[in-house]
Design a protein around this motif. Structure first.
Motif, PDB file in Angstrom:
ATOM      1  N   ASP A  45       0.713  -0.939   0.149  1.00  0.00           N
ATOM      2  CA  ASP A  45       0.069   0.074   0.267  1.00  0.00           C
ATOM      3  C   ASP A  45       1.217   1.555   0.194  1.00  0.00           C
ATOM      4  O   ASP A  45       0.883   2.407  -0.424  1.00  0.00           O
ATOM      5  CB  ASP A  45      -0.844   0.241   1.184  1.00  0.00           C
ATOM      6  N   VAL A  46       1.862   1.008   0.600  1.00  0.00           N
ATOM      7  CA  VAL A  46       2.882   2.519   0.620  1.00  0.00           C
ATOM      8  C   VAL A  46       3.537   2.665  -0.394  1.00  0.00           C
ATOM      9  O   VAL A  46       3.972   3.506  -1.027  1.00  0.00           O
ATOM     10  CB  VAL A  46       3.630   2.284   2.295  1.00  0.00           C
ATOM     11  N   ILE A  47       3.890   1.388  -1.158  1.00  0.00           N
ATOM     12  CA  ILE A  47       4.640   1.273  -2.677  1.00  0.00           C
ATOM     13  C   ILE A  47       3.780   2.229  -3.576  1.00  0.00           C
ATOM     14  O   ILE A  47       4.493   2.749  -4.478  1.00  0.00           O
ATOM     15  CB  ILE A  47       5.100   0.646  -2.680  1.00  0.00           C
ATOM     16  N   ASN A  48       2.109   1.439  -3.271  1.00  0.00           N
ATOM     17  CA  ASN A  48       1.340   2.290  -4.347  1.00  0.00           C
ATOM     18  C   ASN A  48       1.461   3.555  -4.160  1.00  0.00           C
ATOM     19  O   ASN A  48       1.150   4.594  -5.628  1.00  0.00           O
ATOM     20  CB  ASN A  48       0.691   1.983  -4.433  1.00  0.00           C
ATOM     21  N   GLN A  49       0.933   3.891  -2.936  1.00  0.00           N
ATOM     22  CA  GLN A  49       1.076   5.654  -2.654  1.00  0.00           C
ATOM     23  C   GLN A  49       2.594   6.607  -2.585  1.00  0.00           C
ATOM     24  O   GLN A  49       2.191   7.453  -3.937  1.00  0.00           O
ATOM     25  CB  GLN A  49       0.930   6.455  -1.708  1.00  0.00           C
ATOM     26  N   ILE A  50       3.635   6.160  -3.298  1.00  0.00           N
ATOM     27  CA  ILE A  50       5.123   6.485  -3.626  1.00  0.00           C
ATOM     28  C   ILE A  50       4.903   6.528  -5.037  1.00  0.00           C
ATOM     29  O   ILE A  50       5.593   7.274  -5.659  1.00  0.00           O
ATOM     30  CB  ILE A  50       5.553   5.589  -3.157  1.00  0.00           C
ATOM     31  N   SER A  51       4.174   5.477  -6.016  1.00  0.00           N
ATOM     32  CA  SER A  51       4.309   5.677  -7.027  1.00  0.00           C
ATOM     33  C   SER A  51       2.892   6.290  -7.763  1.00  0.00           C
ATOM     34  O   SER A  51       3.136   6.942  -8.383  1.00  0.00           O
ATOM     35  CB  SER A  51       3.755   4.490  -7.409  1.00  0.00           C
ATOM     36  N   ALA A  52       2.158   6.540  -7.116  1.00  0.00           N
ATOM     37  CA  ALA A  52       1.418   8.020  -7.072  1.00  0.00           C
ATOM     38  C   ALA A  52       1.706   8.687  -7.543  1.00  0.00           C
ATOM     39  O   ALA A  52       1.491  10.299  -7.707  1.00  0.00           O
ATOM     40  CB  ALA A  52       0.041   7.900  -6.068  1.00  0.00           C
ATOM     41  N   THR A  53       2.861   9.271  -6.413  1.00  0.00           N
ATOM     42  CA  THR A  53       3.598  10.094  -6.366  1.00  0.00           C
ATOM     43  C   THR A  53       4.225  10.752  -6.959  1.00  0.00           C
ATOM     44  O   THR A  53       5.228  11.271  -7.344  1.00  0.00           O
ATOM     45  CB  THR A  53       4.249  10.650  -4.917  1.00  0.00           C
ATOM     46  N   GLN A  54       5.369   9.610  -7.579  1.00  0.00           N
ATOM     47  CA  GLN A  54       6.291   9.453  -8.459  1.00  0.00           C
ATOM     48  C   GLN A  54       5.165  10.254  -9.828  1.00  0.00           C
ATOM     49  O   GLN A  54       5.990  11.080 -10.333  1.00  0.00           O
ATOM     50  CB  GLN A  54       7.386   8.108  -8.383  1.00  0.00           C
ATOM     51  N   SER A  55       3.996   9.709  -9.632  1.00  0.00           N
ATOM     52  CA  SER A  55       3.697   9.927 -11.364  1.00  0.00           C
ATOM     53  C   SER A  55       3.082  11.562 -11.481  1.00  0.00           C
ATOM     54  O   SER A  55       3.281  12.052 -12.451  1.00  0.00           O
ATOM     55  CB  SER A  55       2.291   9.399 -11.326  1.00  0.00           C
ATOM     56  N   ALA A  56       2.724  12.146  -9.478  1.00  0.00           N
ATOM     57  CA  ALA A  56       2.621  13.424  -9.531  1.00  0.00           C
ATOM     58  C   ALA A  56       3.850  14.661 -10.318  1.00  0.00           C
ATOM     59  O   ALA A  56       3.628  15.344 -11.011  1.00  0.00           O
ATOM     60  CB  ALA A  56       2.038  13.661  -8.337  1.00  0.00           C
ATOM     61  N   LEU A  57       4.892  14.407  -9.520  1.00  0.00           N
ATOM     62  CA  LEU A  57       5.915  14.748  -9.525  1.00  0.00           C
ATOM     63  C   LEU A  57       6.574  15.123 -11.427  1.00  0.00           C
ATOM     64  O   LEU A  57       6.455  15.511 -12.267  1.00  0.00           O
ATOM     65  CB  LEU A  57       7.230  14.257  -8.675  1.00  0.00           C
ATOM     66  N   ASN A  58       6.287  13.261 -12.059  1.00  0.00           N
ATOM     67  CA  ASN A  58       6.731  13.289 -14.077  1.00  0.00           C
ATOM     68  C   ASN A  58       5.491  14.433 -14.233  1.00  0.00           C
ATOM     69  O   ASN A  58       6.015  15.530 -15.490  1.00  0.00           O
ATOM     70  CB  ASN A  58       6.529  12.125 -14.663  1.00  0.00           C
ATOM     71  N   SER A  59       3.988  14.917 -13.862  1.00  0.00           N
ATOM     72  CA  SER A  59       3.489  15.675 -14.427  1.00  0.00           C
ATOM     73  C   SER A  59       3.775  16.722 -14.747  1.00  0.00           C
ATOM     74  O   SER A  59       4.134  18.181 -15.441  1.00  0.00           O
ATOM     75  CB  SER A  59       2.023  15.030 -13.903  1.00  0.00           C
ATOM     76  N   VAL A  60       4.118  17.642 -13.078  1.00  0.00           N
ATOM     77  CA  VAL A  60       4.834  18.886 -13.161  1.00  0.00           C
ATOM     78  C   VAL A  60       6.614  18.868 -14.402  1.00  0.00           C
ATOM     79  O   VAL A  60       6.163  20.083 -14.928  1.00  0.00           O
ATOM     80  CB  VAL A  60       5.554  19.281 -11.335  1.00  0.00           C
ATOM     81  N   ALA A  61       7.302  17.695 -14.095  1.00  0.00           N
ATOM     82  CA  ALA A  61       7.983  17.967 -15.346  1.00  0.00           C
ATOM     83  C   ALA A  61       7.640  18.408 -16.445  1.00  0.00           C
ATOM     84  O   ALA A  61       8.427  18.914 -17.047  1.00  0.00           O
ATOM     85  CB  ALA A  61       9.087  17.144 -14.985  1.00  0.00           C
ATOM     86  N   LYS A  62       6.563  17.638 -16.950  1.00  0.00           N
ATOM     87  CA  LYS A  62       6.174  17.507 -17.978  1.00  0.00           C
ATOM     88  C   LYS A  62       5.451  18.754 -18.456  1.00  0.00           C
ATOM     89  O   LYS A  62       6.121  19.460 -19.437  1.00  0.00           O
ATOM     90  CB  LYS A  62       5.103  16.594 -17.867  1.00  0.00           C
ATOM     91  N   ILE A  63       4.874  19.214 -17.646  1.00  0.00           N
ATOM     92  CA  ILE A  63       4.723  20.299 -17.862  1.00  0.00           C
ATOM     93  C   ILE A  63       5.904  21.610 -17.763  1.00  0.00           C
ATOM     94  O   ILE A  63       5.419  22.625 -18.999  1.00  0.00           O
ATOM     95  CB  ILE A  63       3.302  20.996 -16.655  1.00  0.00           C
ATOM     96  N   LEU A  64       6.537  21.482 -17.154  1.00  0.00           N
ATOM     97  CA  LEU A  64       7.842  22.736 -16.281  1.00  0.00           C
ATOM     98  C   LEU A  64       8.501  22.121 -18.390  1.00  0.00           C
ATOM     99  O   LEU A  64       8.455  23.124 -19.201  1.00  0.00           O
ATOM    100  CB  LEU A  64       8.728  22.772 -16.107  1.00  0.00           C
ATOM    101  N   LEU A  65       8.826  21.273 -18.250  1.00  0.00           N
ATOM    102  CA  LEU A  65       9.666  20.615 -19.834  1.00  0.00           C
ATOM    103  C   LEU A  65       9.318  21.333 -20.797  1.00  0.00           C
ATOM    104  O   LEU A  65      10.028  22.068 -22.152  1.00  0.00           O
ATOM    105  CB  LEU A  65       9.656  19.474 -20.301  1.00  0.00           C
ATOM    106  N   GLU A  66       7.808  21.402 -21.538  1.00  0.00           N
ATOM    107  CA  GLU A  66       7.031  21.367 -22.582  1.00  0.00           C
ATOM    108  C   GLU A  66       7.308  23.110 -22.708  1.00  0.00           C
ATOM    109  O   GLU A  66       7.284  23.427 -23.676  1.00  0.00           O
ATOM    110  CB  GLU A  66       5.286  21.078 -22.455  1.00  0.00           C
ATOM    111  N   GLY A  67       6.924  23.329 -21.483  1.00  0.00           N
ATOM    112  CA  GLY A  67       6.770  24.722 -21.640  1.00  0.00           C
ATOM    113  C   GLY A  67       8.531  25.861 -21.968  1.00  0.00           C
ATOM    114  O   GLY A  67       8.249  26.511 -22.320  1.00  0.00           O
TER     115      GLY A  67
END
Length: 115
Positions: A62-84
């Motif tokens: 359960d903890v690992i699944n939450q870590i994975s979701a958090t990493q995905s959210a950080l990747n989304s921030v990075a994608k937005i910044l990279l695209e801009g």
């Protein structure tokens, strides 16, 4: 994803990075900053939640699944910044004849892909 790309296009219409000496800065419109800060606040909450799960001896999977979701959210921030960055800063620097920016972007992308 195409809907999110359209939103990012709209957000980054009049943004650019400046290279004032060694003090490099980006100039994101307030709408972009607010979007990113909102996402980061949510991620901060997720991190606190993960810490709480560890403290409560929550089942590892359960903890690992939450870590994975958090990493995905950080990747989304990075994608937005990279695209801009690509659509504004990089294009502008190439138009000015600064092709070193391509190497900089490639290194950044390589770092993102390691994750």
């Amino acid at each position: 994803m195409s809907n999110e790309v359209g939103k990012v296009d709209e957000l980054f219409e009049n943004t650019c990075c400046s290279d004032e000496g060694s003090d490099r800065k980006s100039h994101h419109p307030n709408k972009v900053k607010n979007n990113l800060v909102t996402r980061l606040n949510r991620i901060e909450g997720q991190i606190r939640g993960i810490k709480g799960l560890i403290e409560k001896d929550t089942y590892c999977d359960d903890v690992i699944n939450q870590i994975s979701a958090t990493q995905s959210a950080l990747n989304s921030v990075a994608k937005i910044l990279l695209e801009g960055h690509l659509k504004s800063c990089v294009v502008e620097r190439i138009q000015e004849g600064d092709f070193e920016v391509l190497d900089e972007v490639l290194v950044t992308i390589q770092k993102l892909m390691k994750k």
